[in-house]
Design a protein around this motif. Structure first.
Motif, PDB file in Angstrom:
ATOM      1  N   THR A 204      24.832  45.098  95.913  1.00 37.00           N
ATOM      2  CA  THR A 204      23.418  44.848  96.676  1.00 37.00           C
ATOM      3  C   THR A 204      23.616  46.254  97.454  1.00 37.00           C
ATOM      4  O   THR A 204      24.666  46.250  98.059  1.00 37.00           O
ATOM      5  N   ILE A 205      22.659  46.543  98.256  1.00 36.00           N
ATOM      6  CA  ILE A 205      22.562  47.831  98.781  1.00 36.00           C
ATOM      7  C   ILE A 205      21.496  47.900  99.750  1.00 36.00           C
ATOM      8  O   ILE A 205      20.347  47.570  99.409  1.00 36.00           O
ATOM      9  N   GLY A 206      21.718  48.453 101.062  1.00 34.27           N
ATOM     10  CA  GLY A 206      20.492  48.380 101.930  1.00 34.27           C
ATOM     11  C   GLY A 206      21.109  48.682 103.260  1.00 34.27           C
ATOM     12  O   GLY A 206      22.012  47.997 103.711  1.00 34.27           O
ATOM     13  N   ASN A 207      20.234  49.583 104.122  1.00 27.25           N
ATOM     14  CA  ASN A 207      20.405  49.706 105.577  1.00 27.25           C
ATOM     15  C   ASN A 207      20.748  48.238 106.268  1.00 27.25           C
ATOM     16  O   ASN A 207      19.789  47.753 106.393  1.00 27.25           O
ATOM     17  N   PHE A 208      21.727  48.218 107.010  1.00 24.46           N
ATOM     18  CA  PHE A 208      21.966  46.654 107.631  1.00 24.46           C
ATOM     19  C   PHE A 208      20.943  46.653 108.922  1.00 24.46           C
ATOM     20  O   PHE A 208      20.643  45.534 109.475  1.00 24.46           O
ATOM     21  N   ARG A 209      20.495  47.902 109.497  1.00 22.65           N
ATOM     22  CA  ARG A 209      19.555  47.701 110.571  1.00 22.65           C
ATOM     23  C   ARG A 209      18.019  47.353 110.170  1.00 22.65           C
ATOM     24  O   ARG A 209      17.524  46.874 111.217  1.00 22.65           O
ATOM     25  N   HIS A 210      17.951  47.228 108.913  1.00 24.11           N
ATOM     26  CA  HIS A 210      16.677  46.911 108.448  1.00 24.11           C
ATOM     27  C   HIS A 210      16.604  45.440 108.136  1.00 24.11           C
ATOM     28  O   HIS A 210      17.426  44.766 107.114  1.00 24.11           O
ATOM     29  N   GLU A 211      15.834  44.553 108.748  1.00 21.97           N
ATOM     30  CA  GLU A 211      15.929  43.199 108.954  1.00 21.97           C
ATOM     31  C   GLU A 211      15.954  42.555 107.451  1.00 21.97           C
ATOM     32  O   GLU A 211      16.640  41.472 107.250  1.00 21.97           O
ATOM     33  N   PRO A 212      14.831  42.809 106.738  1.00 22.10           N
ATOM     34  CA  PRO A 212      14.816  42.274 105.279  1.00 22.10           C
ATOM     35  C   PRO A 212      16.196  42.380 104.512  1.00 22.10           C
ATOM     36  O   PRO A 212      16.440  41.512 103.863  1.00 22.10           O
ATOM     37  N   ASN A 213      16.787  43.615 104.942  1.00 21.52           N
ATOM     38  CA  ASN A 213      18.173  43.568 104.173  1.00 21.52           C
ATOM     39  C   ASN A 213      19.185  42.799 104.451  1.00 21.52           C
ATOM     40  O   ASN A 213      19.968  42.215 103.823  1.00 21.52           O
ATOM     41  N   TRP A 214      19.242  42.767 105.721  1.00 14.31           N
ATOM     42  CA  TRP A 214      20.299  41.761 106.531  1.00 14.31           C
ATOM     43  C   TRP A 214      20.285  40.322 106.127  1.00 14.31           C
ATOM     44  O   TRP A 214      20.948  39.516 105.785  1.00 14.31           O
ATOM     45  N   ASN A 215      18.738  39.617 105.984  1.00 13.83           N
ATOM     46  CA  ASN A 215      18.317  38.550 105.865  1.00 13.83           C
ATOM     47  C   ASN A 215      18.788  38.497 104.470  1.00 13.83           C
ATOM     48  O   ASN A 215      19.156  37.121 103.871  1.00 13.83           O
ATOM     49  N   SER A 216      18.495  39.444 103.437  1.00 15.10           N
ATOM     50  CA  SER A 216      18.707  39.373 101.840  1.00 15.10           C
ATOM     51  C   SER A 216      20.142  38.954 101.727  1.00 15.10           C
ATOM     52  O   SER A 216      20.630  38.256 100.784  1.00 15.10           O
ATOM     53  N   ILE A 217      21.186  39.751 102.550  1.00 15.89           N
ATOM     54  CA  ILE A 217      22.515  39.469 102.583  1.00 15.89           C
ATOM     55  C   ILE A 217      23.208  38.134 102.808  1.00 15.89           C
ATOM     56  O   ILE A 217      23.864  37.627 101.931  1.00 15.89           O
ATOM     57  N   LEU A 218      22.513  37.546 104.037  1.00 10.34           N
ATOM     58  CA  LEU A 218      22.884  36.139 104.309  1.00 10.34           C
ATOM     59  C   LEU A 218      22.471  35.287 103.243  1.00 10.34           C
ATOM     60  O   LEU A 218      23.139  34.253 102.857  1.00 10.34           O
ATOM     61  N   HIS A 219      21.168  35.522 102.592  1.00  7.35           N
ATOM     62  CA  HIS A 219      20.609  34.402 101.624  1.00  7.35           C
ATOM     63  C   HIS A 219      21.675  34.644 100.325  1.00  7.35           C
ATOM     64  O   HIS A 219      22.040  33.564  99.830  1.00  7.35           O
ATOM     65  N   LEU A 220      22.286  35.815  99.885  1.00  6.91           N
ATOM     66  CA  LEU A 220      23.262  35.884  99.037  1.00  6.91           C
ATOM     67  C   LEU A 220      24.471  35.191  99.144  1.00  6.91           C
ATOM     68  O   LEU A 220      24.850  34.380  98.478  1.00  6.91           O
ATOM     69  N   LYS A 221      25.027  35.374 100.482  1.00  8.13           N
ATOM     70  CA  LYS A 221      26.024  34.838 100.970  1.00  8.13           C
ATOM     71  C   LYS A 221      26.126  33.257 100.973  1.00  8.13           C
ATOM     72  O   LYS A 221      26.898  32.658 100.408  1.00  8.13           O
ATOM     73  N   GLU A 222      25.084  32.618 101.325  1.00  7.04           N
ATOM     74  CA  GLU A 222      24.725  31.246 101.764  1.00  7.04           C
ATOM     75  C   GLU A 222      24.316  30.596 100.474  1.00  7.04           C
ATOM     76  O   GLU A 222      24.752  29.385 100.547  1.00  7.04           O
TER      77      GLU A 222
END
Length: 412
Positions: A204-222
């Motif tokens: 998965t890839i995306g700028n961490f400063r972009h809120e939709p990307n960060w939320n997506s990473i948390l969704h994957l993790k959790e």
């Protein structure tokens, strides 16, 4: 010769974000016409910004709420100004109109910010998003007012084009659809891609400063990754993106195969090594550079309806799977990872999406033709946009004086 001034919200970072690569595509298009490009921005220099001077582009640092911009643009006298995002038009649009009234003004929306913001707010409030949220948002009013004040707004997504035309009744001649400008994928490119067997793991890839990307990473993790890991215990998820904050790097867990890798110098190189791309976006807007990049690398993907929005014809198949349910998302990822023939068909679907929806040659020429046509008929074009001239008048009475007040305040 056309002289173009681009006023950037940030300096372009094509290796960090879809917005950065989109901006570079537009710059290269203007340069291909032998147009003289000046890029100005009030933003601070950034770690991954592209060297514009190497492309033959004049680079100018400008200030917000400062009359020095008036002198700069009066001297430059561009034929066309392109504002990168509506917030930049709010700051500099009235100054451009005052100093260069006959200059063509274009808004590069990147994505519909108000759509992304209202979807994000609905998600945070744990509410289902609906169109009334968009109407109620001050952000929407600001963004659409900015579109009316410009002669043309560049739209990257057909979904957003339809929304503006059919829901907000914006005249079609004020909007221009121009998606990513990509070269077609031919058999020579495809033959160089690593095969199914040569690829491993998920990405998965995306700028961490972009809120939709960060939320997506948390969704994957959790939620999603534990379900995948249960079925594929040897698999890893490699997470790439610019500017990872400590809260992101702290998610790195070797035992769980959840590996936060940070910025990728060459995003295509890491994408080609992966077997499947995961993009479980729960809010957002525009079209997604990471999913287009996956297709350009022959990497099938699993995403949500937000992820695939604006990238698919009604009768086309996705480059993998589209689902909003976390359990189905994980099942689709496992299936795609393990089934070679399904994976190959998905890869082929991706090739067809790139080659039919994002043809550089088709969309490049239509934009250049539109710009020239507007420049030749600007007075007539503006006479049909009464709302724009009305807002221009209003703007010259409000944002200008707010800016002048800040100017005076800064002197003391």
């Amino acid at each position: 010769m056309n002289r173009i001034l681009i006023i950037g919200f940030v300096w372009p970072e094509p290796n960090s974000s879809a917005a950065g690569s989109r901006m570079l595509q537009l710059i290269e298009l203007f340069l291909s016409q032998n147009w003289k490009v000046t890029f100005a921005s009030p933003a601070a220099a950034s770690e991954h910004m592209i060297d514009l001077t190497k492309l033959g582009i004049s680079k100018v640092k400008i200030e917000l709420n400062n009359p020095s911009f008036d002198h700069f643009i009066k001297q430059l006298q561009p034929n066309m100004v392109m504002f990168d995002r509506f917030m930049i038009e709010e700051q500099f649009g009235w100054r451009v109109s005052k100093q260069c009234p006959n200059t063509l003004k274009i808004l590069n929306t990147e994505d519909l910010h108000s759509l992304r913001k209202t979807r994000q707010q609905s998600f945070k409030n744990n509410e289902k998003y609906n169109i009334e949220d968009l109407f109620a948002s001050d952000y929407t009013k600001r963004e659409i007012a900015s579109m009316y004040r410009c002669d043309l707004s560049l739209m990257i997504s057909e979904f957003e084009m339809d929304l503006l035309k059919n829901t907000f009744n914006i005249q079609e001649n004020l909007l221009h659809y121009i998606p990513f400008l990509l070269n077609p994928i031919d058999s020579e490119i495809k033959d160089k891609w690593p095969s199914f067997e040569e690829r491993n793991h998920f990405i998965t890839i995306g700028n961490f400063r972009h809120e939709p990307n960060w939320n997506s990473i948390l969704h994957l993790k959790e939620t999603i990754w534990p379900l995948i890991k249960k079925e594929l215990p040897k698999a890893e998820l490699h997470i790439y993106g610019a500017y990872p904050p400590p809260k992101a790097t702290q998610l790195h867990n070797q035992k769980d195969g959840f590996l936060v890798k940070g910025w990728a110098k060459d995003a295509q190189e890491v994408m080609k090594k992966a077997r499947v791309c995961l993009t479980p976006l729960r809010f957002g807007a525009g079209i997604k550079g990471k999913l287009a990049e996956a297709m350009l690398c022959g990497t099938p993907s699993v995403t949500t309806s937000i992820g695939s929005e604006g990238m698919l014809d009604e009768d086309s198949d996705w480059n993998g799977f589209v689902t909003d349910d976390p359990s189905n998302f994980a099942k689709a990822a496992v299936k795609l990872y393990a089934n070679k023939s399904l994976w190959q068909q998905s890869q082929q679907n991706g090739i067809e999406i790139i080659n039919t929806r994002f043809q550089k040659s088709k969309f490049s020429s239509s934009l250049i033709e539109k710009i020239i046509q507007l420049q030749n008929n600007l007075k007539e074009h503006r006479s049909k946009n009464f709302i724009g001239s009305m807002l221009q008048f209003h703007t010259l009475r409000s944002t200008e004086f707010m800016s002048r007040w800040i100017e005076e305040k800064n002197k003391h």
